[in-house]
Structures are given as structure tokens and as C-alpha cells.
Design an enzyme around this catalytic site. Structure first.
Site, PDB file in Angstrom:
ATOM      1  N   VAL A   3       0.829  -0.624   0.025  1.00  0.00           N
ATOM      2  CA  VAL A   3      -0.018  -0.128   0.108  1.00  0.00           C
ATOM      3  C   VAL A   3       0.885   1.267   0.513  1.00  0.00           C
ATOM      4  O   VAL A   3       2.068   1.471   0.775  1.00  0.00           O
ATOM      5  CB  VAL A   3      -0.854   0.228   1.033  1.00  0.00           C
ATOM      6  CG1 VAL A   3      -1.865  -0.584   1.063  1.00  0.00           C
ATOM      7  CG2 VAL A   3      -0.138  -0.161   2.227  1.00  0.00           C
ATOM      8  N   SER A   4       0.446   2.369  -0.449  1.00  0.00           N
ATOM      9  CA  SER A   4       1.299   3.177  -0.981  1.00  0.00           C
ATOM     10  C   SER A   4       1.786   4.528  -0.639  1.00  0.00           C
ATOM     11  O   SER A   4       1.678   5.816  -0.536  1.00  0.00           O
ATOM     12  CB  SER A   4       1.977   3.899  -2.543  1.00  0.00           C
ATOM     13  OG  SER A   4       0.666   4.239  -2.998  1.00  0.00           O
ATOM     14  N   THR A   5      -0.468   4.462   0.177  1.00  0.00           N
ATOM     15  CA  THR A   5      -0.598   6.225   0.694  1.00  0.00           C
ATOM     16  C   THR A   5      -1.224   5.392   2.114  1.00  0.00           C
ATOM     17  O   THR A   5      -1.573   4.647   2.332  1.00  0.00           O
ATOM     18  CB  THR A   5      -1.252   6.390  -0.148  1.00  0.00           C
ATOM     19  OG1 THR A   5      -2.814   6.217  -0.327  1.00  0.00           O
ATOM     20  CG2 THR A   5      -1.221   6.706  -1.334  1.00  0.00           C
TER      21      THR A   5
END
Length: 213
Positions: free
Chosen positions: A10-12
């Protein structure tokens, strides 16, 4: 004993591994362990350079199953994804995706079946990279649009009650023909919100962009 590992990237801060785990379990996967890399860009950091991604290479053994939401979680671009999938297959690991329920493994020794499997791996990796590039372009367009909308006197519309991750989850579950009530339960959105997204997915995406998401 063989185990089933779910790997999440997950990037955010708005995205969570819980969403991806819920999707996997809703799809019928029995997960023994979850590994998650939080705040890691999928398009700049190779799998082997991510803390939990690196662990996959250490703990996966022949007979284990690696579950991912989609093949794009397994690398930053076409080469990284295909190299990693081939390495895991070589080790005897079975790779399964939540979206479309695809399976990649090294069980077959028939040349034609191996060729079809390898071609599918390449095709899916190419699709993943194309999607990542499209998302980057959409994000750039969204930022430009948001900056324009932030000017005094420009109405951005009502702020969406859903996040970018929620929208992606809803669209993915709709693609798998999940029911409205089931989607609402997984995402914690109202049925009305899910129905609005279903009726106008592009409008839902534009609303997020208008608010800089």
C-alpha cells in the site's frame, strides 16, 4: 507444512492492508500469514528492496501459496514482475491473484502448457505496467485539475465520502460481480454510495481528482 501468505503493498496513508486482506478472504482464500509494505511506491521500489517483499524470498518454500490482489504488487515494472514470478515458480511456489482468480505455478512439465503459462505471465505483467503508467498520468492530471479548482470562485463539488482505495475496491468487487450489500460491508460505505459509483465510475473518479485525490 505448506502455508498461504498474502502479500500487500500500500502506497498511501489512505490505503490499508486490511482492505486487501478482506478482499482475499471474501474471495475464499484461507490466509495463514499477511506481509504488508506500507507507504511504498509500487512504481519506483523493486519487490526485493521492500522490507516485507524481501522477506518473501526468505520464507517462501516449495508448496507454499503466495496470494496478491493483482500481479502489480510483485514488482515495480514489467521486468521486475516477470522476474519475480518466474523465480517464485522456479522455487515451487504457487502464485494466485484475488482479482480474476488467476493461478501461476510450475506444476506442469508440458512444453505447450509452460509456454501458455509464461505468455500469460508476460501479458499480465505488461498490463500491470500499463495500468501503473495510466494511474501516474491520471494522478498528474488530477493534481493539475485540483490546482485549477482551488482558485477562488471555482466550485469543486461536494467532497466524496469515499477514498481512492475505496473506489478501487468497489470497482474491483463490481468486476467480480459482487453484490451491493457485500461491497458496502467490505468498504464501510453506504449502499447509496456504492450504487452511485456503479452508475458512474468515471464521475466518481473525477470527483476524487477535483479534491486532489
Amino acid at each position: 507444512m505448506a502455508q498461504t501468505i498474502l502479500y500487500c503493498r500500500v502506497s498511501t496513508s489512505e490505503q490499508t492492508a486490511a482492505h486487501q486482506e478482506t478482499q482475499a478472504r471474501q474471495a475464499g482464500f484461507k490466509i495463514d500469514q499477511v506481509l504488508s509494505d506500507q507507504g511504498v511506491s509500487g512504481v519506483t521500489v523493486p519487490l526485493a528492496d521492500r522490507p516485507q517483499g524481501r522477506r518473501l524470498f526468505d520464507i517462501l518454500r516449495s508448496g507454499d501459496t503466495l496470494v496478491v490482489r493483482w500481479v502489480d504488487r510483485l514488482g515495480r515494472n514489467y521486468s521486475d514482475v516477470t522476474d519475480n514470478i518466474r523465480e517464485f515458480i522456479r522455487r515451487g511456489v504457487i502464485i494466485r491473484t484475488v482479482i480474476n482468480n488467476l493461478t501461476f505455478d510450475g506444476a506442469t512439465e508440458q512444453p505447450m502448457e509452460m509456454a501458455i503459462r509464461d505468455a500469460m505471465v508476460c501479458f499480465m505483467a505488461a498490463m500491470a505496467q500499463a495500468q501503473a503508467e495510466a494511474i501516474k498520468e491520471a494522478q498528474r492530471a488530477g493534481i493539475d485539475h485540483a490546482r485549477e479548482a482551488d482558485r477562488p470562485g471555482v466550485y469543486k463539488g461536494r467532497k466524496p465520502s469515499y477514498s481512492r482505495t475505496d473506489l478501487e475496491t468497489v470497482l474491483a468487487m463490481l468486476e467480480k460481480q459482487a453484490g451491493t450489500s457485500e461491497i458496502a460491508k467490505v468498504t464501510n460505505l453506504t449502499r447509496q454510495t456504492v450504487l452511485r459509483i456503479k452508475a458512474d465510475p468515471r464521475g466518481a473518479d473525477d470527483a476524487l481528482k477535483a479534491w486532489g485525490q
